[in-house]
Design a protein around this motif. Structure first.
Motif, PDB file in Angstrom:
ATOM      1  N   ALA A 183      76.717  67.272  61.620  1.00  0.00           N
ATOM      2  CA  ALA A 183      77.149  68.466  62.354  1.00  0.00           C
ATOM      3  C   ALA A 183      76.506  69.740  61.838  1.00  0.00           C
ATOM      4  CB  ALA A 183      78.678  68.592  62.289  1.00  0.00           C
ATOM      5  N   THR A 184      75.667  69.634  60.822  1.00  0.00           N
ATOM      6  CA  THR A 184      74.959  70.805  60.306  1.00  0.00           C
ATOM      7  C   THR A 184      73.457  70.535  60.347  1.00  0.00           C
ATOM      8  OG1 THR A 184      75.054  70.022  58.012  1.00  0.00           O
ATOM      9  CG2 THR A 184      76.857  71.430  58.764  1.00  0.00           C
ATOM     10  N   GLN A 185      72.697  71.579  60.618  1.00  0.00           N
ATOM     11  CA  GLN A 185      71.243  71.429  60.692  1.00  0.00           C
ATOM     12  C   GLN A 185      70.664  71.048  59.335  1.00  0.00           C
ATOM     13  OE1 GLN A 185      69.328  71.308  63.427  1.00  0.00           O
ATOM     14  NE2 GLN A 185      67.730  70.705  61.980  1.00  0.00           N
ATOM     15  N   ARG A 186      71.304  71.503  58.262  1.00  0.00           N
ATOM     16  CA  ARG A 186      70.829  71.166  56.916  1.00  0.00           C
ATOM     17  C   ARG A 186      70.789  69.647  56.720  1.00  0.00           C
ATOM     18  NH1 ARG A 186      73.068  69.840  52.127  1.00  0.00           N
ATOM     19  NH2 ARG A 186      75.167  69.833  53.019  1.00  0.00           N
ATOM     20  N   LEU A 187      71.856  68.963  57.105  1.00  0.00           N
ATOM     21  CA  LEU A 187      71.885  67.512  56.949  1.00  0.00           C
ATOM     22  C   LEU A 187      70.990  66.820  57.962  1.00  0.00           C
ATOM     23  CD1 LEU A 187      75.603  66.576  56.153  1.00  0.00           C
ATOM     24  CD2 LEU A 187      73.654  66.760  54.606  1.00  0.00           C
ATOM     25  N   ARG A 188      70.909  67.368  59.177  1.00  0.00           N
ATOM     26  CA  ARG A 188      70.022  66.748  60.162  1.00  0.00           C
ATOM     27  C   ARG A 188      68.569  66.830  59.728  1.00  0.00           C
ATOM     28  NH1 ARG A 188      73.872  68.914  64.025  1.00  0.00           N
ATOM     29  NH2 ARG A 188      72.603  70.786  64.324  1.00  0.00           N
ATOM     30  N   SER A 189      68.219  67.869  58.995  1.00  0.00           N
ATOM     31  CA  SER A 189      66.851  67.967  58.466  1.00  0.00           C
ATOM     32  C   SER A 189      66.589  66.879  57.432  1.00  0.00           C
ATOM     33  CB  SER A 189      66.622  69.355  57.839  1.00  0.00           C
ATOM     34  OG  SER A 189      66.705  70.367  58.812  1.00  0.00           O
ATOM     35  N   ILE A 190      67.585  66.601  56.592  1.00  0.00           N
ATOM     36  CA  ILE A 190      67.433  65.531  55.606  1.00  0.00           C
ATOM     37  C   ILE A 190      67.292  64.182  56.309  1.00  0.00           C
ATOM     38  CG2 ILE A 190      68.680  64.255  53.800  1.00  0.00           C
ATOM     39  CD1 ILE A 190      69.791  66.959  52.849  1.00  0.00           C
ATOM     40  N   LEU A 191      68.041  64.002  57.394  1.00  0.00           N
ATOM     41  CA  LEU A 191      67.957  62.756  58.159  1.00  0.00           C
ATOM     42  C   LEU A 191      66.695  62.685  59.017  1.00  0.00           C
ATOM     43  CD1 LEU A 191      71.629  62.498  59.521  1.00  0.00           C
ATOM     44  CD2 LEU A 191      70.649  61.289  57.566  1.00  0.00           C
ATOM     45  N   ASN A 192      66.047  63.827  59.212  1.00  0.00           N
ATOM     46  CA  ASN A 192      64.924  63.948  60.146  1.00  0.00           C
ATOM     47  C   ASN A 192      65.378  63.617  61.566  1.00  0.00           C
ATOM     48  OD1 ASN A 192      62.236  64.727  60.547  1.00  0.00           O
ATOM     49  ND2 ASN A 192      61.509  62.617  60.564  1.00  0.00           N
ATOM     50  N   LYS A 193      66.572  64.071  61.885  1.00  0.00           N
ATOM     51  CA  LYS A 193      67.180  63.816  63.190  1.00  0.00           C
ATOM     52  C   LYS A 193      66.804  64.930  64.157  1.00  0.00           C
ATOM     53  CE  LYS A 193      70.020  62.147  66.310  1.00  0.00           C
ATOM     54  NZ  LYS A 193      69.874  60.815  66.935  1.00  0.00           N
ATOM     55  N   ASP A 194      66.187  64.550  65.267  1.00  0.00           N
ATOM     56  CA  ASP A 194      65.791  65.500  66.301  1.00  0.00           C
ATOM     57  C   ASP A 194      66.993  65.784  67.199  1.00  0.00           C
ATOM     58  OD1 ASP A 194      64.514  67.029  68.185  1.00  0.00           O
ATOM     59  OD2 ASP A 194      63.486  65.352  69.153  1.00  0.00           O
ATOM     60  N   PHE A 195      67.690  66.873  66.874  1.00  0.00           N
ATOM     61  CA  PHE A 195      68.888  67.226  67.640  1.00  0.00           C
ATOM     62  C   PHE A 195      69.034  68.739  67.598  1.00  0.00           C
ATOM     63  CE2 PHE A 195      73.346  68.014  68.417  1.00  0.00           C
ATOM     64  CZ  PHE A 195      73.710  67.045  69.362  1.00  0.00           C
ATOM     65  N   ASN A 196      68.902  69.357  68.757  1.00  0.00           N
ATOM     66  CA  ASN A 196      68.990  70.808  68.864  1.00  0.00           C
ATOM     67  C   ASN A 196      70.357  71.196  69.444  1.00  0.00           C
ATOM     68  OD1 ASN A 196      68.642  73.395  70.655  1.00  0.00           O
ATOM     69  ND2 ASN A 196      67.006  73.487  69.117  1.00  0.00           N
ATOM     70  N   GLU A 197      71.099  72.026  68.710  1.00  0.00           N
ATOM     71  CA  GLU A 197      72.464  72.359  69.134  1.00  0.00           C
ATOM     72  C   GLU A 197      72.500  73.129  70.450  1.00  0.00           C
ATOM     73  OE1 GLU A 197      75.375  73.822  66.498  1.00  0.00           O
ATOM     74  OE2 GLU A 197      74.719  72.594  64.789  1.00  0.00           O
ATOM     75  N   GLU A 198      71.515  73.991  70.661  1.00  0.00           N
ATOM     76  CA  GLU A 198      71.492  74.753  71.918  1.00  0.00           C
ATOM     77  C   GLU A 198      71.266  73.810  73.102  1.00  0.00           C
ATOM     78  OE1 GLU A 198      69.069  78.434  74.088  1.00  0.00           O
ATOM     79  OE2 GLU A 198      68.700  77.963  71.968  1.00  0.00           O
ATOM     80  N   ASP A 199      70.339  72.851  72.923  1.00  0.00           N
ATOM     81  CA  ASP A 199      70.122  71.846  73.967  1.00  0.00           C
ATOM     82  C   ASP A 199      71.398  71.062  74.225  1.00  0.00           C
ATOM     83  OD1 ASP A 199      67.484  72.528  74.297  1.00  0.00           O
ATOM     84  OD2 ASP A 199      66.697  70.937  73.011  1.00  0.00           O
ATOM     85  N   PHE A 200      72.101  70.755  73.136  1.00  0.00           N
ATOM     86  CA  PHE A 200      73.309  69.955  73.301  1.00  0.00           C
ATOM     87  C   PHE A 200      74.397  70.728  74.029  1.00  0.00           C
ATOM     88  CE2 PHE A 200      77.468  68.453  71.743  1.00  0.00           C
ATOM     89  CZ  PHE A 200      77.447  67.213  72.369  1.00  0.00           C
ATOM     90  N   MET A 201      74.566  71.992  73.711  1.00  0.00           N
ATOM     91  CA  MET A 201      75.563  72.810  74.419  1.00  0.00           C
ATOM     92  C   MET A 201      75.259  72.844  75.917  1.00  0.00           C
ATOM     93  SD  MET A 201      77.879  73.928  72.367  1.00  0.00           S
ATOM     94  CE  MET A 201      78.188  74.136  70.605  1.00  0.00           C
ATOM     95  N   ASN A 202      73.986  72.983  76.246  1.00  0.00           N
ATOM     96  CA  ASN A 202      73.590  72.992  77.655  1.00  0.00           C
ATOM     97  C   ASN A 202      73.862  71.634  78.307  1.00  0.00           C
ATOM     98  OD1 ASN A 202      72.688  75.657  77.477  1.00  0.00           O
ATOM     99  ND2 ASN A 202      70.601  75.052  76.931  1.00  0.00           N
ATOM    100  N   ALA A 203      73.595  70.569  77.544  1.00  0.00           N
ATOM    101  CA  ALA A 203      73.828  69.218  78.063  1.00  0.00           C
ATOM    102  C   ALA A 203      75.312  68.981  78.303  1.00  0.00           C
ATOM    103  CB  ALA A 203      73.270  68.183  77.085  1.00  0.00           C
ATOM    104  N   ALA A 204      76.140  69.405  77.359  1.00  0.00           N
ATOM    105  CA  ALA A 204      77.585  69.220  77.503  1.00  0.00           C
ATOM    106  C   ALA A 204      78.112  70.009  78.696  1.00  0.00           C
ATOM    107  CB  ALA A 204      78.294  69.655  76.226  1.00  0.00           C
ATOM    108  N   GLN A 205      77.621  71.234  78.866  1.00  0.00           N
ATOM    109  CA  GLN A 205      78.035  72.035  80.022  1.00  0.00           C
ATOM    110  C   GLN A 205      77.636  71.348  81.328  1.00  0.00           C
ATOM    111  OE1 GLN A 205      76.236  75.879  79.066  1.00  0.00           O
ATOM    112  NE2 GLN A 205      78.281  76.749  78.807  1.00  0.00           N
ATOM    113  N   ALA A 206      76.410  70.828  81.362  1.00  0.00           N
ATOM    114  CA  ALA A 206      75.941  70.143  82.570  1.00  0.00           C
ATOM    115  C   ALA A 206      76.810  68.924  82.865  1.00  0.00           C
ATOM    116  CB  ALA A 206      74.478  69.731  82.401  1.00  0.00           C
ATOM    117  N   ALA A 207      77.200  68.203  81.819  1.00  0.00           N
ATOM    118  CA  ALA A 207      78.034  67.014  82.003  1.00  0.00           C
ATOM    119  C   ALA A 207      79.410  67.395  82.545  1.00  0.00           C
ATOM    120  CB  ALA A 207      78.165  66.267  80.676  1.00  0.00           C
ATOM    121  N   PHE A 208      80.003  68.426  81.974  1.00  0.00           N
ATOM    122  CA  PHE A 208      81.333  68.844  82.432  1.00  0.00           C
ATOM    123  C   PHE A 208      81.285  69.374  83.868  1.00  0.00           C
ATOM    124  CE2 PHE A 208      82.406  69.568  77.729  1.00  0.00           C
ATOM    125  CZ  PHE A 208      83.021  68.329  77.628  1.00  0.00           C
ATOM    126  N   LYS A 209      80.215  70.100  84.186  1.00  0.00           N
ATOM    127  CA  LYS A 209      80.062  70.598  85.560  1.00  0.00           C
ATOM    128  C   LYS A 209      79.894  69.447  86.550  1.00  0.00           C
ATOM    129  CE  LYS A 209      78.097  75.138  84.471  1.00  0.00           C
ATOM    130  NZ  LYS A 209      76.860  75.977  84.474  1.00  0.00           N
TER     131      LYS A 209
END
Length: 591
Positions: free
Chosen positions: A371-397
């Motif tokens: 849930a933090t970018q610091r840990l996602r960087s250690i994991l090398n996980k490609d996950f952008n929170e802004e993209d996710f917020m937009n995705a969640a909004q699109a799903a709810f809509k």
């Protein structure tokens, strides 16, 4: 057989005779292959690998392939009390009547089920005890990415994707079977010939020794002609490979009761914790037109009303929007739904978002992992929170009312603030829906513990201590209890510990598995069946400390799985491991 069926739950597990069952002559076939899945029928019949191998072998004119699944406690009790053996679903033949017994090992906690199937089938458990008249016991699948804990029980392993290698094993066995059964060659001679096939690992042809620290000191061949390293097999061209369309349709509901079309293997992402990416490397895609044909043929032959696209990261499929549009255009008028597994937020934009809005609203799954970018960087996980917020909004809509989020705990340099962030992150997503639909969304939070797996950059890391994991579980439960729209599910700690030990284990664990099996261990991947006290006693009786397999490994250590060539050099993994350590050090300074 009728007597058995009347004494067990779900007799549909054992009757066979499903729709699309191939008609093969058992006695008239030269090679009789027992395809075994060490879990319940409902789980095994949901496995694409089982369906592929079953169809592939039954296409061979002189091969009959029949299925065996693990039996639960009620059926085992009936079989043992009446001195009857486990039997195949197709012709009700006993396991030891087959030439080859092949196990699909999808998960390390299925190992005791393997022994139970062999035992119920009258096949000696230990490879060294089998005679020429006994079946050849082979295994493949994801859990063979480190086969060593099962080395005493399996005659040979197929490392990697089995479709081509298995047919080569069958071809060689076809030539040697008569000589083997007549005693003109030994099992060792047969295995020696089979070991020449790329991707085949025969444990008896390798010796190991251990150092004073209980770690592996030596692993080397004990005979000429066998490879020092076993090279993983993989299918170069998915479009040219076999994929079954005449699926068996069970009479009872199975875990994934739908059509599943594999659209890709491998993954373009480079998450440092992910074993599957390295296991299924390199990245390959099926052509869109072939996917559409497979889906159409499967629908015609089965009548299923749901189609799922299978792959490690299906939204990374090129032109995924066009593929989805074509599938929906063909199947929506027929009342057939199309579903996706976990979705990457950046793909939930534009036409993909619009298409997903037309899919049956059963929920969407995302995997932030942290849930933090610091840990996602250690994991090398490609996950952008802004993209996710937009995705969640699109799903709810689009009308979705709940989302599922996957997170891991026990990550390198993880703090309580990172655990708090899981709660904050999930609650914020839930409240997004309130702005759209007037009510907060249901967020299902799934928590898994990081297991530093073989063939990943994390393979040298220690696993988080049980005490720290328990504390984090308790803390999360306390936080989530504040919000009724959040639902928390945590993976069983004892199952995670056993998975870590056996995935990172060595040959010494074969005796532990045997001891636990004799004590009654079965279905260890099921929380309702797991008896952790049995396992603790099995480790104790064999004077093996579980902690040895959970601790930090030196970067120059000889690892139990180093003899496998998975297609990614160890130097590359070490480079990523060093980056992990550097990022962890930097983030600790920032904290």
């Amino acid at each position: 057989m009728d007597e058995l069926f009347s004494q067990v739950n779900k007799p549909g597990r054992y009757i066979g005779g499903e729709w699309n069952l191939p008609k093969k002559n058992f006695n008239g076939s030269l090679i009789k292959f027992a395809l075994c899945f060490p879990d319940l029928y409902e789980v095994g019949m949901s496995n694409n690998g089982i369906r592929i191998i079953y169809g592939l072998l039954n296409r061979e004119p002189d091969v009959v392939c029949e299925r065996f699944f693990s039996v639960p406690q009620d059926a085992e009790k009936v079989l043992r009390s009446s001195s009857r053996a486990i039997f195949s679903l197709e012709s009700k033949k006993v396991l030891n009547e087959f030439d080859i017994v092949g196990f699909s090992l999808g998960y390390e906690l299925q190992f005791t089920n393997v022994l139970n199937i062999l035992d119920l089938g009258g096949v000696p458990l230990f490879s060294r005890e089998r005679k020429n008249s006994d079946p050849l016991v082979i295994a493949g699948g994801p859990a063979t990415i480190n086969p060593e804990p099962m080395h005493e029980f399996v005659d040979l392993f197929i490392i990697g994707e089995a479709e081509e290698a298995l047919l080569e094993v069958i071809s060689a066995y076809r030539i040697l079977k008569v000589q083997l059964k007549q005693g003109k060659i030994s099992r060792e001679d047969l295995l020696s010939e089979l070991s020449r096939i790329e991707g085949v690992y025969v444990p008896m042809f390798y010796d190991v020794s251990y150092g004073t620290d209980q770690g592996l000191a030596r692993f080397e061949p004990n005979r000429a002609g066998v490879p020092e390293k076993i090279k993983k097999r993989y299918i170069a061209d998915l479009d040219a490979s076999y994929y079954p369309v005449d699926w068996l349709v069970p009479y009872i509901q199975i875990i994934h009761d739908r059509i599943s079309v594999e659209i890709m293997r491998g993954c373009p992402n480079r998450c440092r914790f992910c074993q599957a990416r390295n296991q299924y490397h390199p990245l390959r895609f099926r052509k869109k037109e072939n996917i559409l044909k497979l889906a159409g043929d499967l629908y015609k032959n089965t009548g299923y009303e749901d189609i799922s696209l299978a792959g490690l990261s299906v939204t990374d499929y090129p032109c995924i929007a066009e593929l989805l549009a074509s599938l929906i255009n063909v199947f929506k008028p027929k009342g057939v739904g199309v579903s996706l597994p976990s979705i990457k937020p950046k793909d939930m934009v534009g036409s993909v978002s619009e298409l997903i809005a037309t899919i049956k609203k059963t929920g969407l799954t995302f995997a932030p992992e942290a849930a933090t970018q610091r840990l996602r960087s250690i994991l090398n996980k490609d996950f952008n929170e802004e993209d996710f917020m937009n995705a969640a909004q699109a799903a709810f809509k689009a009308g979705y009312q709940h989302l599922k989020l996957y997170f891991m705990i026990g990550l390198p340099s993880e703090s309580e603030n990172d655990i708090d962030a899981i709660f904050d992150f999930s609650r914020n997503i839930s409240r997004l829906r309130k702005n759209i639909a007037g009510r907060s969304g249901q967020i299902n939070i799934s928590i898994n513990t990081l297991i530093p797996k073989p063939h990943t950059p994390f393979q040298w890391l220690a696993m988080a201590t049980p005490e720290s994991i328990v504390h984090k579980h308790q803390h999360l439960r306390s936080l989530v209890s504040r919000d009724k729209k959040l639902k928390l599910s945590v993976h069983n700690l004892e199952i995670s510990l056993l998975e870590a030990v056996f995935s990172r284990g060595d040959r010494k664990l074969s005796q532990v598995i045997f001891t636990a099996f004799k004590m009654g261990a079965r279905f260890d991947a099921w929380e309702s069946f797991l008896n952790f006290d049995i396992w603790k006693k099995a480790f104790s009786e064999n004077r093996i400390d579980m902690e040895v397999y959970l601790r930090q490994k030196n970067r120059d250590s000889l690892l139990a799985w180093d003899f496998l060539d998975m297609g990614l050099p160890k130097e590359q993994l070490l480079d990523e491991y060093d980056k992990t350590i550097a990022l962890q050090r930097d983030s600790d300074i920032i904290k």
